[in-house]
Every structure is written in C-alpha cells, then in structure tokens.
Design a protein around this motif. Structure first.
Motif, PDB file in Angstrom:
ATOM      1  N   LYS A  42      58.833  -2.694  35.315  1.00  0.00           N
ATOM      2  CA  LYS A  42      59.584  -1.850  34.375  1.00  0.00           C
ATOM      3  C   LYS A  42      59.569  -2.399  32.952  1.00  0.00           C
ATOM      4  O   LYS A  42      59.450  -1.652  31.989  1.00  0.00           O
ATOM      5  CB  LYS A  42      61.034  -1.705  34.855  1.00  0.00           C
ATOM      6  CG  LYS A  42      61.194  -0.913  36.132  1.00  0.00           C
ATOM      7  CD  LYS A  42      60.910   0.552  35.909  1.00  0.00           C
ATOM      8  CE  LYS A  42      61.228   1.356  37.157  1.00  0.00           C
ATOM      9  NZ  LYS A  42      60.909   2.784  36.953  1.00  0.00           N
ATOM     10  N   LEU A  43      59.728  -3.708  32.817  1.00  0.00           N
ATOM     11  CA  LEU A  43      59.893  -4.305  31.495  1.00  0.00           C
ATOM     12  C   LEU A  43      58.582  -4.722  30.844  1.00  0.00           C
ATOM     13  O   LEU A  43      58.534  -4.922  29.626  1.00  0.00           O
ATOM     14  CB  LEU A  43      60.813  -5.528  31.594  1.00  0.00           C
ATOM     15  CG  LEU A  43      62.258  -5.238  31.997  1.00  0.00           C
ATOM     16  CD1 LEU A  43      62.992  -6.531  32.306  1.00  0.00           C
ATOM     17  CD2 LEU A  43      62.980  -4.468  30.895  1.00  0.00           C
ATOM     18  N   GLN A  44      57.537  -4.893  31.664  1.00  0.00           N
ATOM     19  CA  GLN A  44      56.233  -5.340  31.143  1.00  0.00           C
ATOM     20  C   GLN A  44      56.353  -6.675  30.404  1.00  0.00           C
ATOM     21  O   GLN A  44      55.639  -6.931  29.437  1.00  0.00           O
ATOM     22  CB  GLN A  44      55.634  -4.267  30.220  1.00  0.00           C
ATOM     23  CG  GLN A  44      55.338  -2.944  30.910  1.00  0.00           C
ATOM     24  CD  GLN A  44      54.259  -3.092  31.982  1.00  0.00           C
ATOM     25  OE1 GLN A  44      53.161  -3.540  31.704  1.00  0.00           O
ATOM     26  NE2 GLN A  44      54.588  -2.707  33.214  1.00  0.00           N
ATOM     27  N   SER A  45      57.286  -7.496  30.855  1.00  0.00           N
ATOM     28  CA  SER A  45      57.493  -8.815  30.252  1.00  0.00           C
ATOM     29  C   SER A  45      58.032  -9.743  31.324  1.00  0.00           C
ATOM     30  O   SER A  45      59.123  -9.517  31.861  1.00  0.00           O
ATOM     31  CB  SER A  45      58.474  -8.736  29.084  1.00  0.00           C
ATOM     32  OG  SER A  45      58.939 -10.035  28.727  1.00  0.00           O
ATOM     33  N   ASP A  48      61.379 -11.455  30.108  1.00  0.00           N
ATOM     34  CA  ASP A  48      62.532 -10.560  30.182  1.00  0.00           C
ATOM     35  C   ASP A  48      62.928 -10.302  31.628  1.00  0.00           C
ATOM     36  O   ASP A  48      64.126 -10.238  31.962  1.00  0.00           O
ATOM     37  CB  ASP A  48      62.223  -9.225  29.494  1.00  0.00           C
ATOM     38  CG  ASP A  48      62.242  -9.339  27.981  1.00  0.00           C
ATOM     39  OD1 ASP A  48      62.696 -10.381  27.468  1.00  0.00           O
ATOM     40  OD2 ASP A  48      61.792  -8.387  27.307  1.00  0.00           O
ATOM     41  N   VAL A  85      67.878  -3.863  34.054  1.00  0.00           N
ATOM     42  CA  VAL A  85      66.576  -3.512  33.477  1.00  0.00           C
ATOM     43  C   VAL A  85      66.759  -2.429  32.420  1.00  0.00           C
ATOM     44  O   VAL A  85      66.201  -2.503  31.322  1.00  0.00           O
ATOM     45  CB  VAL A  85      65.592  -3.045  34.572  1.00  0.00           C
ATOM     46  CG1 VAL A  85      64.402  -2.306  33.959  1.00  0.00           C
ATOM     47  CG2 VAL A  85      65.095  -4.237  35.386  1.00  0.00           C
ATOM     48  N   MET A  86      67.557  -1.409  32.753  1.00  0.00           N
ATOM     49  CA  MET A  86      67.795  -0.329  31.798  1.00  0.00           C
ATOM     50  C   MET A  86      68.486  -0.851  30.546  1.00  0.00           C
ATOM     51  O   MET A  86      68.160  -0.443  29.426  1.00  0.00           O
ATOM     52  CB  MET A  86      68.630   0.777  32.448  1.00  0.00           C
ATOM     53  CG  MET A  86      67.856   1.590  33.464  1.00  0.00           C
ATOM     54  SD  MET A  86      68.756   3.053  34.017  1.00  0.00           S
ATOM     55  CE  MET A  86      70.142   2.300  34.839  1.00  0.00           C
ATOM     56  N   LYS A  88      68.274  -3.868  29.355  1.00  0.00           N
ATOM     57  CA  LYS A  88      67.298  -4.673  28.614  1.00  0.00           C
ATOM     58  C   LYS A  88      66.344  -3.780  27.833  1.00  0.00           C
ATOM     59  O   LYS A  88      66.019  -4.048  26.666  1.00  0.00           O
ATOM     60  CB  LYS A  88      66.508  -5.545  29.598  1.00  0.00           C
ATOM     61  CG  LYS A  88      65.724  -6.662  28.936  1.00  0.00           C
ATOM     62  CD  LYS A  88      66.665  -7.703  28.369  1.00  0.00           C
ATOM     63  CE  LYS A  88      65.928  -8.870  27.752  1.00  0.00           C
ATOM     64  NZ  LYS A  88      66.847  -9.798  27.089  1.00  0.00           N
ATOM     65  N   MET A  89      65.894  -2.694  28.468  1.00  0.00           N
ATOM     66  CA  MET A  89      64.979  -1.766  27.812  1.00  0.00           C
ATOM     67  C   MET A  89      65.631  -1.104  26.610  1.00  0.00           C
ATOM     68  O   MET A  89      64.980  -0.805  25.613  1.00  0.00           O
ATOM     69  CB  MET A  89      64.520  -0.690  28.816  1.00  0.00           C
ATOM     70  CG  MET A  89      63.611  -1.217  29.917  1.00  0.00           C
ATOM     71  SD  MET A  89      63.311  -0.011  31.247  1.00  0.00           S
ATOM     72  CE  MET A  89      62.352   1.216  30.369  1.00  0.00           C
ATOM     73  N   ALA A  90      66.924  -0.895  26.733  1.00  0.00           N
ATOM     74  CA  ALA A  90      67.625  -0.174  25.669  1.00  0.00           C
ATOM     75  C   ALA A  90      68.142  -1.088  24.563  1.00  0.00           C
ATOM     76  O   ALA A  90      68.460  -0.622  23.473  1.00  0.00           O
ATOM     77  CB  ALA A  90      68.797   0.602  26.274  1.00  0.00           C
ATOM     78  N   ARG A 147      70.919   4.247  27.869  1.00  0.00           N
ATOM     79  CA  ARG A 147      69.639   4.932  28.030  1.00  0.00           C
ATOM     80  C   ARG A 147      69.656   6.332  27.446  1.00  0.00           C
ATOM     81  O   ARG A 147      68.621   6.967  27.280  1.00  0.00           O
ATOM     82  CB  ARG A 147      69.269   4.976  29.517  1.00  0.00           C
ATOM     83  CG  ARG A 147      67.809   5.258  29.766  1.00  0.00           C
ATOM     84  CD  ARG A 147      67.448   5.045  31.220  1.00  0.00           C
ATOM     85  NE  ARG A 147      66.069   5.383  31.477  1.00  0.00           N
ATOM     86  CZ  ARG A 147      65.493   5.323  32.668  1.00  0.00           C
ATOM     87  NH1 ARG A 147      66.190   4.931  33.710  1.00  0.00           N
ATOM     88  NH2 ARG A 147      64.243   5.653  32.841  1.00  0.00           N
TER      89      ARG A 147
END
Length: 197
Positions: A42-45, A48, A85-86, A88-90, A147
C-alpha cells in the motif's frame, strides 16, 4: 522452542492481557512479516511500512488492558494496520487540512488560549484523543477525516450501512469535543496560574 508456540492467537492474546511478554513476542513474530508485506504494497515504502507495523504492535501492547478482541487476533491486527496505512498515506497531503477542519468543527480554540496554543500542540492532542476511540469508531473517523471518504464510500468499503457510519462519526466528534475542550480548559487554567505567579 517456547511452549507457547503451539497456542492459538487468541490464547496468546489472553496471556498478553496478563502482561505476558513472551506471548506478545510470539504474536509479533507470527504476524510481523505478513503485516509488513501488506503495508509495503500500500505504501510503496519499506521504511514507512516498518514504522506502521511497529506502531501497530506498540499500540497493542499499550492497550492490552482495555481492548477486548471481538473476533480473531488476525482481524484485529489487520484492522489496525489498515487504518494506520491510511493515516500514513494521508499524513503528507491531508493531515494539516483535515485536522484544521476538525479543530474548527469542534470549536476547540477560544480567545483566551489561541495566542499561545500552537496548532501542532492541538493537533497532537487531537491525535491522542483519536487513538483513544474504540477500534471501529477510530477506523471510520480516520477514513472520513484523513482519507476524505464519504459515508457511502466507507459503508461500501466496510460492508456496513451509511447510518452506522454516520453514528460512529457522530460518536467520535462528540468524544473529541469533550476531550479537546477539557484540554483547552486545562491549558487556560494553567495560563491563569502562570499569569498570577
């Protein structure tokens, strides 16, 4: 090999609630890689993702005395990872705007404290209060505020009714309003004492 290695997840969690660190360690090793894999996708890191998974397990340990698992430990840890995860993405693009909106909605500022209460302090306090919400209520609140998902989108994603989503958000806002207002009152009181000193 530990005798606990053959215990089920829920048996281990019951031991964890009793402060059994070995049971926690087994659960940690049992789920670390699986949760890390989901987070990385999800994060591509990787960094993270590691932070998210570490935070999730830290939260589980800290909340072990007050959280009762309703279903399985797998469902529980997966839900925690999902909302972290959400978040972190936001965090980079929506956190400031989202929390600023919540601060305005909750009427948390007042004239007596806004000159010296920094946005970061208040934002951090909001984050602490969000973490104190029940698991599902917290998840739905973050999906909405961090989100930017609508009630209908959240309802479809979690397979619940929009009314249930609305009730959780309303409950979260009511809790946060009380929590933040108490925080601001304490700061105002502290400021009064400092002024008199």
């Amino acid at each position: 090999m530990s005798a606990y290695s053959f215990f089920t997840d829920n048996e281990l969690y019951l031991l964890l609630v009793q402060d059994n660190e070995e049971a926690f360690t087994i659960l940690y090793h049992r789920y670390w890689k699986r949760m890390l894999y989901k987070a990385v996708i999800k994060l591509q890191s990787h960094a993270d993702a590691e932070e998210v998974v570490q935070d999730a397990f830290t939260d589980i340990w800290k909340s072990r005395h007050r959280i009762k698992i309703q279903n399985s430990f797998h469902t529980y840890i997966a839900a925690i990872i999902r909302y972290k995860v959400m978040a972190k993405m936001a965090s980079n693009k929506r956190e400031a705007a989202g929390y600023a909106e919540d601060v305005h909605t909750l009427h948390a500022e007042d004239n007596a404290t806004e000159q010296w209460l920094s946005f970061n302090e208040l934002r951090n306090e909001i984050e602490r209060s969000v973490k104190a919400l029940p698991e599902k209520c917290q998840l739905i609140f973050r999906m909405s505020r961090e989100r930017g998902m609508s009630d209908k989108e959240i309802a479809r994603y979690l397979n619940i009714s929009p009314k249930t989503v609305e009730a959780h958000i309303s409950r979260a806002l009511k809790f946060l309003r009380i929590y933040i207002n108490r925080f601001v009152y304490m700061l105002a009181f502290a400021a009064t004492l400092l002024t008199r000193a």
